[in-house]
Design a protein around this motif. Structure first.
Motif, PDB file in Angstrom:
ATOM      1  N   HIS A  14       0.790  -1.306   0.108  1.00  0.00           N
ATOM      2  CA  HIS A  14      -0.133  -0.029  -0.190  1.00  0.00           C
ATOM      3  C   HIS A  14       1.140   1.224   0.160  1.00  0.00           C
ATOM      4  CE1 HIS A  14      -2.708  -3.139   1.662  1.00  0.00           C
ATOM      5  NE2 HIS A  14      -3.926  -2.452   1.163  1.00  0.00           N
ATOM      6  N   VAL A  15       0.295   2.299  -0.828  1.00  0.00           N
ATOM      7  CA  VAL A  15       1.149   3.487  -0.678  1.00  0.00           C
ATOM      8  C   VAL A  15       0.058   4.656  -0.799  1.00  0.00           C
ATOM      9  CG1 VAL A  15       2.575   5.207  -2.197  1.00  0.00           C
ATOM     10  CG2 VAL A  15       3.126   2.543  -2.100  1.00  0.00           C
ATOM     11  N   ILE A  16       0.300   5.556   0.000  1.00  0.00           N
ATOM     12  CA  ILE A  16      -0.830   6.743   0.177  1.00  0.00           C
ATOM     13  C   ILE A  16       0.262   7.785  -0.127  1.00  0.00           C
ATOM     14  CG2 ILE A  16      -2.187   8.028   1.743  1.00  0.00           C
ATOM     15  CD1 ILE A  16      -2.634   5.446   3.259  1.00  0.00           C
ATOM     16  N   LEU A  17      -0.226   8.694  -1.014  1.00  0.00           N
ATOM     17  CA  LEU A  17       0.380   9.998  -1.561  1.00  0.00           C
ATOM     18  C   LEU A  17      -0.861  11.059  -1.623  1.00  0.00           C
ATOM     19  CD1 LEU A  17       2.823   8.665  -4.244  1.00  0.00           C
ATOM     20  CD2 LEU A  17       3.575   9.184  -1.971  1.00  0.00           C
ATOM     21  N   SER A  18      -0.347  12.305  -1.494  1.00  0.00           N
ATOM     22  CA  SER A  18      -1.109  13.393  -1.793  1.00  0.00           C
ATOM     23  C   SER A  18      -0.777  13.859  -3.145  1.00  0.00           C
ATOM     24  CB  SER A  18      -0.492  14.584  -0.836  1.00  0.00           C
ATOM     25  OG  SER A  18      -0.669  14.283   0.610  1.00  0.00           O
ATOM     26  N   GLU A  19      -1.902  14.577  -3.851  1.00  0.00           N
ATOM     27  CA  GLU A  19      -1.799  15.003  -5.244  1.00  0.00           C
ATOM     28  C   GLU A  19      -0.452  15.833  -5.260  1.00  0.00           C
ATOM     29  OE1 GLU A  19      -5.587  15.319  -7.809  1.00  0.00           O
ATOM     30  OE2 GLU A  19      -5.706  16.848  -6.075  1.00  0.00           O
ATOM     31  N   ALA A  20       0.015  15.710  -6.694  1.00  0.00           N
ATOM     32  CA  ALA A  20       1.193  16.318  -6.963  1.00  0.00           C
ATOM     33  C   ALA A  20       2.456  15.698  -6.394  1.00  0.00           C
ATOM     34  CB  ALA A  20       1.428  17.570  -6.522  1.00  0.00           C
ATOM     35  N   ALA A  21       2.531  14.868  -5.528  1.00  0.00           N
ATOM     36  CA  ALA A  21       3.789  14.178  -4.908  1.00  0.00           C
ATOM     37  C   ALA A  21       4.365  13.186  -6.184  1.00  0.00           C
ATOM     38  CB  ALA A  21       3.441  13.142  -3.744  1.00  0.00           C
ATOM     39  N   SER A  22       5.614  12.803  -5.808  1.00  0.00           N
ATOM     40  CA  SER A  22       6.088  11.824  -7.105  1.00  0.00           C
ATOM     41  C   SER A  22       5.848  10.594  -6.693  1.00  0.00           C
ATOM     42  CB  SER A  22       7.574  12.208  -6.892  1.00  0.00           C
ATOM     43  OG  SER A  22       8.243  12.116  -5.918  1.00  0.00           O
ATOM     44  N   LEU A  23       5.963   9.826  -7.430  1.00  0.00           N
ATOM     45  CA  LEU A  23       5.545   8.276  -7.150  1.00  0.00           C
ATOM     46  C   LEU A  23       6.753   7.201  -7.815  1.00  0.00           C
ATOM     47  CD1 LEU A  23       3.653   5.785  -6.515  1.00  0.00           C
ATOM     48  CD2 LEU A  23       2.994   6.024  -8.965  1.00  0.00           C
ATOM     49  N   GLU A  24       7.202   6.458  -6.885  1.00  0.00           N
ATOM     50  CA  GLU A  24       8.097   5.494  -7.568  1.00  0.00           C
ATOM     51  C   GLU A  24       7.728   4.087  -6.816  1.00  0.00           C
ATOM     52  OE1 GLU A  24      12.295   5.971  -7.506  1.00  0.00           O
ATOM     53  OE2 GLU A  24      12.663   3.919  -8.507  1.00  0.00           O
ATOM     54  N   LEU A  25       7.127   3.008  -7.673  1.00  0.00           N
ATOM     55  CA  LEU A  25       6.971   1.681  -7.192  1.00  0.00           C
ATOM     56  C   LEU A  25       8.048   0.832  -7.458  1.00  0.00           C
ATOM     57  CD1 LEU A  25       2.882   1.987  -7.964  1.00  0.00           C
ATOM     58  CD2 LEU A  25       4.181   2.538  -5.867  1.00  0.00           C
ATOM     59  N   GLY A  26       8.429   0.078  -6.586  1.00  0.00           N
ATOM     60  CA  GLY A  26       9.478  -0.857  -6.786  1.00  0.00           C
ATOM     61  C   GLY A  26       9.010  -2.311  -7.566  1.00  0.00           C
ATOM     62  N   CYS A  27       9.895  -2.786  -8.186  1.00  0.00           N
ATOM     63  CA  CYS A  27       9.574  -4.017  -8.679  1.00  0.00           C
ATOM     64  C   CYS A  27      10.904  -4.974  -8.967  1.00  0.00           C
ATOM     65  CB  CYS A  27       8.734  -4.121 -10.322  1.00  0.00           C
ATOM     66  SG  CYS A  27       8.516  -5.615 -10.876  1.00  0.00           S
ATOM     67  N   ASN A  28      10.989  -5.920  -8.610  1.00  0.00           N
ATOM     68  CA  ASN A  28      12.215  -6.821  -8.629  1.00  0.00           C
ATOM     69  C   ASN A  28      11.705  -8.059  -9.279  1.00  0.00           C
ATOM     70  OD1 ASN A  28      13.415  -5.065  -6.458  1.00  0.00           O
ATOM     71  ND2 ASN A  28      14.930  -5.625  -8.125  1.00  0.00           N
ATOM     72  N   TYR A  29      12.627  -8.680 -10.247  1.00  0.00           N
ATOM     73  CA  TYR A  29      12.235  -9.908 -10.586  1.00  0.00           C
ATOM     74  C   TYR A  29      13.393 -11.061 -10.246  1.00  0.00           C
ATOM     75  CZ  TYR A  29      14.930  -8.750 -14.655  1.00  0.00           C
ATOM     76  OH  TYR A  29      15.971  -8.537 -15.634  1.00  0.00           O
ATOM     77  N   SER A  30      13.210 -12.195 -10.560  1.00  0.00           N
ATOM     78  CA  SER A  30      14.282 -13.323 -10.512  1.00  0.00           C
ATOM     79  C   SER A  30      14.270 -14.153 -11.646  1.00  0.00           C
ATOM     80  CB  SER A  30      14.163 -13.911  -9.285  1.00  0.00           C
ATOM     81  OG  SER A  30      12.813 -14.938  -9.309  1.00  0.00           O
ATOM     82  N   TYR A  31      14.827 -14.002 -12.813  1.00  0.00           N
ATOM     83  CA  TYR A  31      15.170 -14.769 -13.767  1.00  0.00           C
ATOM     84  C   TYR A  31      16.233 -14.518 -14.552  1.00  0.00           C
ATOM     85  CZ  TYR A  31      14.445 -17.491 -18.113  1.00  0.00           C
ATOM     86  OH  TYR A  31      14.714 -18.354 -19.170  1.00  0.00           O
ATOM     87  N   GLY A  32      17.383 -15.250 -14.861  1.00  0.00           N
ATOM     88  CA  GLY A  32      18.678 -14.946 -15.185  1.00  0.00           C
ATOM     89  C   GLY A  32      18.794 -14.750 -16.633  1.00  0.00           C
ATOM     90  N   GLY A  33      17.834 -14.894 -17.492  1.00  0.00           N
ATOM     91  CA  GLY A  33      17.866 -14.716 -18.889  1.00  0.00           C
ATOM     92  C   GLY A  33      17.054 -13.604 -19.210  1.00  0.00           C
ATOM     93  N   THR A  34      16.651 -13.801 -20.421  1.00  0.00           N
ATOM     94  CA  THR A  34      15.859 -12.530 -21.283  1.00  0.00           C
ATOM     95  C   THR A  34      14.610 -12.349 -20.597  1.00  0.00           C
ATOM     96  OG1 THR A  34      17.485 -12.670 -23.033  1.00  0.00           O
ATOM     97  CG2 THR A  34      15.498 -11.197 -23.318  1.00  0.00           C
ATOM     98  N   VAL A  35      14.328 -11.394 -20.450  1.00  0.00           N
ATOM     99  CA  VAL A  35      12.715 -11.045 -20.084  1.00  0.00           C
ATOM    100  C   VAL A  35      11.965  -9.922 -20.737  1.00  0.00           C
ATOM    101  CG1 VAL A  35      13.045 -12.008 -17.764  1.00  0.00           C
ATOM    102  CG2 VAL A  35      13.421  -9.784 -18.131  1.00  0.00           C
TER     103      VAL A  35
END
Lengths: 114, 114
Positions: free
Chosen positions: A10-31
């Motif tokens: 969950h992320v709560i922000l006010s309008e005009a704030a900047s957003l960054e949502l993290g995502c990591n994956y695990s796979y050694g090859g091409t994705v």
């Protein structure tokens, strides 16, 4: 097998704030990498995708994401969020190995307060 | 625009009933998928199909089966519904054979098993 980890549930922000949502994956090859969005009461839709080339990809509604191969990451960003960005965001990965399928993260619920 | 139609928006069934969830797509897509979406767990792949009469197990196939007799229709079957199958079920389709370039989702069926 590939897997996807989204950093925040969950992320709560006010309008005009900047957003960054993290995502990591695990796979050694091409994705291939994707961000999908589900607005309240609506079906899932594609926000943006990365297949190859420029690691900084731009999607709809001012969103962008950067693929950093060395970090196995594909973080979603937006400089200034709006109330209408309130939604659930899913990162997904597709390992390029024949008939493979999309693996989704658990999702991040973004609430933007006016 | 591609349309993926799921026959029911809401379903209530009793434990032990046989349940059919229907999905139809109108763009001649080769690939069709069934996911279930649960809070905090994201989307998990149940079954998918790359061609008529072809089916492959996803990550959580137990308790489910599928049928694809026609290219445009992909049915999910709960042979004997159980309470832990209460969930939102999402059908999706895509055009590409191997890379699942973009998934188009239906609006979902919220199934409650009592």
């Amino acid at each position: 097998a590939q897997s996807v980890s989204q950093h925040n549930h969950h992320v709560i922000l006010s309008e005009a704030a900047s957003l960054e949502l993290g995502c990591n994956y695990s796979y050694g090859g091409t994705v291939n990498l994707f961000w999908y969005v589900q607005y309240p009461g609506q079906h899932l839709q594609l926000l943006l995708k990365y297949f190859s080339g420029d690691p900084l990809v731009k999607g709809i509604k001012g969103f962008e994401a950067e693929f950093i191969k060395s970090k196995f990451s594909f973080n979603l960003r937006k400089p200034s969020v709006q109330w209408s960005d309130t939604a659930e965001y899913f990162c997904a990965v597709n390992a390029l190995k024949g008939y493979s399928t999309l693996t989704f993260g658990k999702g991040t619920m973004l609430l933007v307060s006016p | 625009d591609v349309k993926v139609t799921q026959s029911s928006r809401y379903l209530v069934k009793r434990t032990g009933e046989k349940v059919f969830l229907e999905c139809v797509q109108d763009m001649d897509h080769e690939n069709m998928f069934w996911y279930r979406q649960d809070p905090g767990l994201g989307l998990r792949l149940i079954y998918f199909s790359y061609d008529v009469k072809m089916k492959e197990k996803g990550d959580i196939p137990e308790g489910y089966s599928v049928s694809r007799e026609k290219k445009e229709r992909f049915s999910l079957i709960l042979e004997s519904a159980s309470t832990n199958q209460t969930s939102m079920y999402l059908c999706a389709s895509s055009l590409s054979e191997a890379t699942n370039e973009k998934l188009f989702f239906g609006s979902g069926t919220q199934l409650s098993v009592l």
